[in-house]
Motif scaffolding. Structure first.
Motif, PDB file in Angstrom:
ATOM      1  N   GLU A  82      33.159  32.687  46.947  1.00 27.45           N
ATOM      2  CA  GLU A  82      33.209  32.926  45.500  1.00 27.45           C
ATOM      3  C   GLU A  82      33.495  31.649  44.727  1.00 27.45           C
ATOM      4  O   GLU A  82      33.019  31.470  43.609  1.00 27.45           O
ATOM      5  N   LEU A 103      44.537  42.958  38.615  1.00 28.54           N
ATOM      6  CA  LEU A 103      43.289  42.799  37.873  1.00 28.54           C
ATOM      7  C   LEU A 103      42.570  41.531  38.316  1.00 28.54           C
ATOM      8  O   LEU A 103      43.202  40.470  38.471  1.00 28.54           O
ATOM      9  N   ASP A 104      41.282  41.655  38.529  1.00 28.07           N
ATOM     10  CA  ASP A 104      40.446  40.483  38.765  1.00 28.07           C
ATOM     11  C   ASP A 104      39.070  40.759  38.189  1.00 28.07           C
ATOM     12  O   ASP A 104      38.584  41.889  38.262  1.00 28.07           O
ATOM     13  N   ILE A 105      38.461  39.741  37.631  1.00 29.63           N
ATOM     14  CA  ILE A 105      37.149  39.904  37.020  1.00 29.63           C
ATOM     15  C   ILE A 105      36.030  39.950  38.059  1.00 29.63           C
ATOM     16  O   ILE A 105      34.910  40.361  37.773  1.00 29.63           O
ATOM     17  N   ASN A 106      36.367  39.560  39.300  1.00 36.07           N
ATOM     18  CA  ASN A 106      35.395  39.522  40.392  1.00 36.07           C
ATOM     19  C   ASN A 106      35.467  40.817  41.200  1.00 36.07           C
ATOM     20  O   ASN A 106      36.448  41.087  41.882  1.00 36.07           O
ATOM     21  N   GLU A 107      34.433  41.625  41.138  1.00 40.75           N
ATOM     22  CA  GLU A 107      34.447  42.929  41.811  1.00 40.75           C
ATOM     23  C   GLU A 107      34.489  42.810  43.328  1.00 40.75           C
ATOM     24  O   GLU A 107      34.985  43.716  44.001  1.00 40.75           O
ATOM     25  N   ARG A 108      34.020  41.699  43.881  1.00 43.00           N
ATOM     26  CA  ARG A 108      34.093  41.517  45.330  1.00 43.00           C
ATOM     27  C   ARG A 108      35.540  41.358  45.775  1.00 43.00           C
ATOM     28  O   ARG A 108      35.951  41.884  46.804  1.00 43.00           O
ATOM     29  N   THR A 147      38.130  42.543  44.139  1.00 37.47           N
ATOM     30  CA  THR A 147      38.766  43.839  43.913  1.00 37.47           C
ATOM     31  C   THR A 147      38.493  44.791  45.073  1.00 37.47           C
ATOM     32  O   THR A 147      39.395  45.490  45.560  1.00 37.47           O
ATOM     33  N   THR A 154      38.790  46.040  38.611  1.00 41.36           N
ATOM     34  CA  THR A 154      37.878  45.002  38.138  1.00 41.36           C
ATOM     35  C   THR A 154      37.915  45.013  36.613  1.00 41.36           C
ATOM     36  O   THR A 154      37.405  45.931  35.971  1.00 41.36           O
ATOM     37  N   ASP A 191      38.799  42.261  32.900  1.00 36.60           N
ATOM     38  CA  ASP A 191      39.224  41.000  32.298  1.00 36.60           C
ATOM     39  C   ASP A 191      40.723  41.087  32.023  1.00 36.60           C
ATOM     40  O   ASP A 191      41.228  42.129  31.580  1.00 36.60           O
TER      41      ASP A 191
END
Length: 224
Positions: free
Chosen positions: A11, A72-77, A79, A93, A95
């Motif tokens: 990533e 929380l993370d903006i990257n679904e992978r 999450t 997932t 912001d």
């Protein structure tokens, strides 16, 4: 190379300004980041920029089955990876600016502690401002916020801007001891008692020696 490091590097290669480091943070840094989490009661802990879980497991150990832990993370992978590997964690997932919305959707009020792994040095001023305003709004009046910076970058413009912004938004900001065991070495900002959101967040110039008069490793903690 372990199973957590592989997706992290993948990533980072795709979006280095979002992931910001090619190596996940170490255990020593994670312990300092999680240290303000209350040791009693049922605290609500929010983790921002959770990545592959460098801080998540330490937060879970600190909670020991108590309270709520929302990551929380903006990257679904990332999450999806955390959902699979860290039991008891509510990985979302989203912001980081939407932290209050995420809490409200779960019937929760403000957080007792917010732990941030966000890459502040890669954010423009407006993005930093929006994120910090969201954090202040989501944190309880007696809550604690921790975030970190790499030692080698602490005198760069984004890092200095972050320090000014933290001082403007929190009554107490304490700089932790340098974590030399981390790669790269890092230091933690411990912030408490957020100011009300309606305060005018000004970013006036602050004398340089306010931030650099003492070495970060000289004591366990010190004020700027």
């Amino acid at each position: 190379m372990n199973n957590t490091l592989i997706p992290f590097i993948r990533e980072f290669a795709k979006a280095p300004t979002v992931v910001a480091s090619v190596i996940p943070s170490g255990k020593a840094l994670a312990r300092q980041m999680a240290s303000p989490i209350p040791s009693t009661g049922q605290p609500v802990v929010v983790e921002l920029g959770s990545g592959t879980g460098a801080f998540s497991r330490t937060i879970q150990e600190r909670l020991d089955g108590r309270g709520r832990h929302i990551a929380l993370d903006i990257n679904e992978r990332f999450t999806a990876l955390l959902t699979e590997r860290v039991a008891g964690l509510d990985a979302v997932t989203a912001d980081a600016r939407d932290v209050s919305t995420v809490l409200a959707e779960r019937g929760l009020g403000q957080a007792d502690a917010i732990v941030s792994g966000l890459p502040w040095a890669s954010f423009r001023h407006e993005r930093q401002r929006e994120l910090l305003d969201a954090i202040v709004e989501a944190l309880s009046p007696q809550g604690a916020f921790t975030t970190f910076a790499y030692v080698h970058a602490r005198r760069f413009v984004p890092a200095r801007r972050l320090r000014r912004s933290l001082a403007d938004r929190f009554e107490e900001v304490v700089l932790g001891r340098t974590v030399w065991a981390n790669m790269p070495p890092a230091l933690v900002y411990h912030c408490r008692r957020p100011h009300p959101r309606q305060r005018d967040h000004r970013t006036a110039a602050v004398p340089a020696d306010r931030f650099g008069a003492r070495d970060a490793g000289a004591a366990d903690q010190h004020y700027w």
